[in-house]
Design a protein around this motif. Structure first.
Motif, PDB file in Angstrom:
ATOM      1  N   ASN A 180       0.915  -0.979  -0.561  1.00 46.18           N
ATOM      2  CA  ASN A 180       0.315   0.238   0.255  1.00 46.18           C
ATOM      3  C   ASN A 180       1.066   1.731   0.215  1.00 46.18           C
ATOM      4  OD1 ASN A 180      -1.241   2.153   1.013  1.00 46.18           O
ATOM      5  ND2 ASN A 180      -2.988   0.675   1.533  1.00 46.18           N
ATOM      6  N   PRO A 181       1.084   1.885  -0.618  1.00 43.76           N
ATOM      7  CA  PRO A 181       1.892   3.157  -1.419  1.00 43.76           C
ATOM      8  C   PRO A 181       1.896   4.155  -0.453  1.00 43.76           C
ATOM      9  CG  PRO A 181       0.677   3.379  -3.190  1.00 43.76           C
ATOM     10  CD  PRO A 181       0.115   1.144  -1.941  1.00 43.76           C
ATOM     11  N   GLU A 182       0.575   4.161   0.511  1.00 44.88           N
ATOM     12  CA  GLU A 182      -0.063   5.479   0.915  1.00 44.88           C
ATOM     13  C   GLU A 182       0.624   4.771   2.347  1.00 44.88           C
ATOM     14  OE1 GLU A 182      -4.342   5.970   1.093  1.00 44.88           O
ATOM     15  OE2 GLU A 182      -4.416   5.737  -1.543  1.00 44.88           O
ATOM     16  N   VAL A 183       0.314   3.641   3.115  1.00 45.91           N
ATOM     17  CA  VAL A 183       1.119   3.202   4.158  1.00 45.91           C
ATOM     18  C   VAL A 183       3.010   3.256   4.147  1.00 45.91           C
ATOM     19  CG1 VAL A 183       1.885   1.480   5.509  1.00 45.91           C
ATOM     20  CG2 VAL A 183      -0.786   1.535   4.841  1.00 45.91           C
ATOM     21  N   LEU A 184       3.369   3.136   3.524  1.00 45.80           N
ATOM     22  CA  LEU A 184       4.623   3.153   3.001  1.00 45.80           C
ATOM     23  C   LEU A 184       5.165   4.563   2.979  1.00 45.80           C
ATOM     24  CD1 LEU A 184       4.909   0.839   1.139  1.00 45.80           C
ATOM     25  CD2 LEU A 184       6.038   0.555   2.915  1.00 45.80           C
ATOM     26  N   ARG A 185       4.354   5.385   3.007  1.00 45.44           N
ATOM     27  CA  ARG A 185       4.792   6.999   2.502  1.00 45.44           C
ATOM     28  C   ARG A 185       4.491   7.638   3.348  1.00 45.44           C
ATOM     29  NH1 ARG A 185       5.599  11.035  -1.170  1.00 45.44           N
ATOM     30  NH2 ARG A 185       4.705   9.947  -2.892  1.00 45.44           N
TER      31      ARG A 185
END
Length: 604
Positions: A180-185
């Motif tokens: 999940n890119p939002e979590v990684l960001r």
């Protein structure tokens, strides 16, 4: 407090009409007519419900058996599915082999409208976009496997599709931190602090689950932050409190407004914080408003029936209002289940006391349940019998049980998205009055809920003229008072196509409004809130029927809140304003019982 006895239905007439006899026969509590063997079965089913979330395993097994057997007997369908899998796989390989310079996001498949799991801009990045498209292709394949299979009943196909979708949603890439890119960001921005915050959120939820309340409540408080419109409890019986709100204008509309809310939740959905309160909005425009506040029933109330809710609820409130505002017809308004009950009461009153109601307003309320949306997946003979057995032991349907069913209907928005935000991103949604109300559910008595599910949902007796009140059938065609009916565009509880069916049943002038938003947010539509819109089209009692699809094309589209249209409707069907009464009192001039919001709304 005194426990009510369910009202008995009248005896069947002398003729041998099976449908009439069935409608007149009371729905007896199962423990009143069970053998020892039945009691064992009820206990087993109630225990099973603890592990199935109240879903009948037999209902699910029958649906999957229907689907699997027809799929096994359909080689053409299996070949079609194999071809689709091979074709999608080949296209997917070509997509991931495309050089980055010519990459186009969502090349193969896009999320469906309303699916917000992959709406963030980071999901357009190649690696995450590929993962999302692979998931969406798999989700689409499973939907194809269930739909369009000749011979499978529509109900069973819908159940299988719903169950498979629930399982597929659990493995969506948006649910996992690693993809999940939002979590990684967020992890890079906080140095992993989001996981620490998420862990604390998880611990807080666990404490709340086991009844340990936080030391500093963040939710809105009833009577302090919400349900604060000034008024008095002017009447109380074993089931309701009737609240009359104090006037704030010099002159008021002479015809009172009675609001019948749903008893599945607390009444103050229509009296939230001052800026979101429909009650305050009406009072400030000169209307005399009465509100029913339902008591939260307990196991001792297991024998309360649907007719008890009519007699002790709507009818009792109307009788009191007739004493307080004599010789004035009432603008009756019902929301959700309260609207269904109001339609029953209004049809009966048309026979007994024509002219008692000046108008009838139904807000996201169904009277025909043939197109009641995904909620009907939980309503078949097997499922209703299972729920009855579960309620037989407890005497009520617990609030958590019903809330869980509604969350499943919108699992992406109400379960998975919340878990990702709270536990992986580590952020809580800002508290709101509507969220606080949504967590304040009530129980439902065994007998009432069984009658509601069987007579209205399962057998559709109300719409088809088989619903009996005091031994006499009622017909919705007896609804003659002008009607204002509101459906909401994204309603998962009362789909607007279902609400629209009132056009086929009532012989009244109808103004039908389709509001933006969902079942709750579409009704709570204060005029000062931006982004609101609605469509409106009226139909005269003797006018031609307009189907929902044609209605959608013909209805005028307007920006703003439908609340203003409702005020116009109420005003146009009222007499000239009169001076407001200086003080509120109970019937026969007695003192009010309590200040609003009263006692029943505070019950847990």
């Amino acid at each position: 407090m005194k426990t009510l006895t369910a009202s008995e239905s009248a005896a069947a007439p002398a003729n041998d009409d099976a449908a009439t006899a069935k409608a007149l026969s009371p729905v007896l509590p199962r423990n009143d007519a069970s053998t020892g063997a039945d009691a064992v079965d009820y206990l087993v089913h109630a225990a099973t419900a603890q592990w199935t979330g109240g879903l009948s395993p037999e209902s699910l097994a029958l649906a999957f058996a229907d689907w699997l057997q027809h799929l096994a007997a359909s080689p053409g369908k299996r070949f079609e599915l194999a071809s689709k899998a091979f074709g999608d796989g080949s296209r997917f390989v070509r997509m991931v082999s495309t050089p980055h310079a010519t990459w186009e996001p969502w090349f193969m498949i896009k999320p469906q409208p309303g699916d917000n799991r992959f709406s963030g801009p980071d999901w357009a990045l190649p690696a995450f976009n590929v993962i999302a498209q692979a998931f969406l292709l798999g989700e689409q394949w499973w939907h194809s496997a269930v739909s369009g299979l000749h011979g499978v009943s529509k109900g069973n196909a819908a159940i299988v599709d719903f169950v498979i979708r629930q399982y597929v949603d659990t493995v969506a890439p948006s649910n996992f931190a690693v993809c999940n890119p939002e979590v990684l960001r967020r992890m890079m921005e906080t140095g992993g602090g989001n996981f620490v915050s998420g862990w604390h959120n998880c611990l807080e939820d666990c404490r709340n689950l086991f009844g340990v309340q936080p030391s500093e409540p963040t939710h809105f408080m009833v009577g302090k932050d919400i349900a604060v419109t000034r008024g008095k409890v002017v009447y109380r019986n074993e089931l309701i409190e009737l609240i009359q709100y104090a006037p704030v204008t010099t002159d008021v509309c002479p015809d009172p407004v009675l609001i019948v809310p749903a008893w599945i939740m607390k009444y103050y959905i229509l009296d939230l914080s001052p800026e979101n309160s429909l009650v305050r909005f009406l009072v400030e425009r000169g209307f005399t408003v009465f509100m029913i506040s339902w008591r939260n029933p307990g196991p001792a109330d297991r024998d309360l029936g649907l007719d008890d809710y009519r007699k002790l609820g709507v009818d009792a409130a109307i009788n009191v209002i007739n004493q307080l505002v004599p010789e004035r017809p009432i603008h009756a308004t019902g929301y959700c289940l309260g609207g269904t009950l109001l339609a029953i009461a209004a049809a009966r009153l048309q026979k007994e006391r024509p002219g008692c109601l000046r108008s009838v307003t139904l807000l996201a309320a169904q009277v025909d349940f043939t197109k009641a949306g995904e909620l009907t997946l939980f309503i078949n003979e097997s499922q209703v019998a299972f729920l009855e057995d579960m309620m037989w032991q407890r005497g009520v349907l617990e609030a958590a049980q019903m809330a869980g069913a509604f969350r499943l209907l919108r699992s992406n928005d109400m379960i998975w998205s919340r878990l990702v935000r709270d536990y992986l991103i580590g952020e809580r949604a800002a508290p709101s009055d509507l969220m606080s109300w949504n967590a304040d559910a009530t129980r439902m008595p065994y007998r009432m809920h069984s009658e509601y599910l069987r007579k209205l949902f399962l057998e559709n007796d109300l719409a088809e003229g088989r619903y009996f009140v005091d031994g006499q059938p009622i017909a919705l065609s007896d609804l003659r008072a002008p009607m204002f009916v509101v459906g909401t565009l994204r309603d998962h509880v009362a789909p607007w196509h279902s609400v629209h069916k009132i056009h086929l049943l009532a012989e009244a002038d109808i103004e039908f409004v389709l509001a933006s938003g969902g079942h709750n947010a579409g009704i709570v539509a204060p005029p000062l809130e931006e982004g609101r819109s609605y469509q409106l089209l009226d139909k005269k009692a003797d006018g031609p029927y307009v189907g929902p699809d044609e209605w959608l094309q013909r209805a005028a589209h307007r920006e703003g809140s439908w609340w203003l249209e409702w005020v116009r409707f109420l005003t146009s069907h009222s007499d000239a304003w009169v001076p407001a009464q200086p003080s509120l009192h109970a019937p026969q001039g007695g003192p009010p019982l309590d200040d609003a919001p009263g006692l029943y709304v505070l019950q847990r």
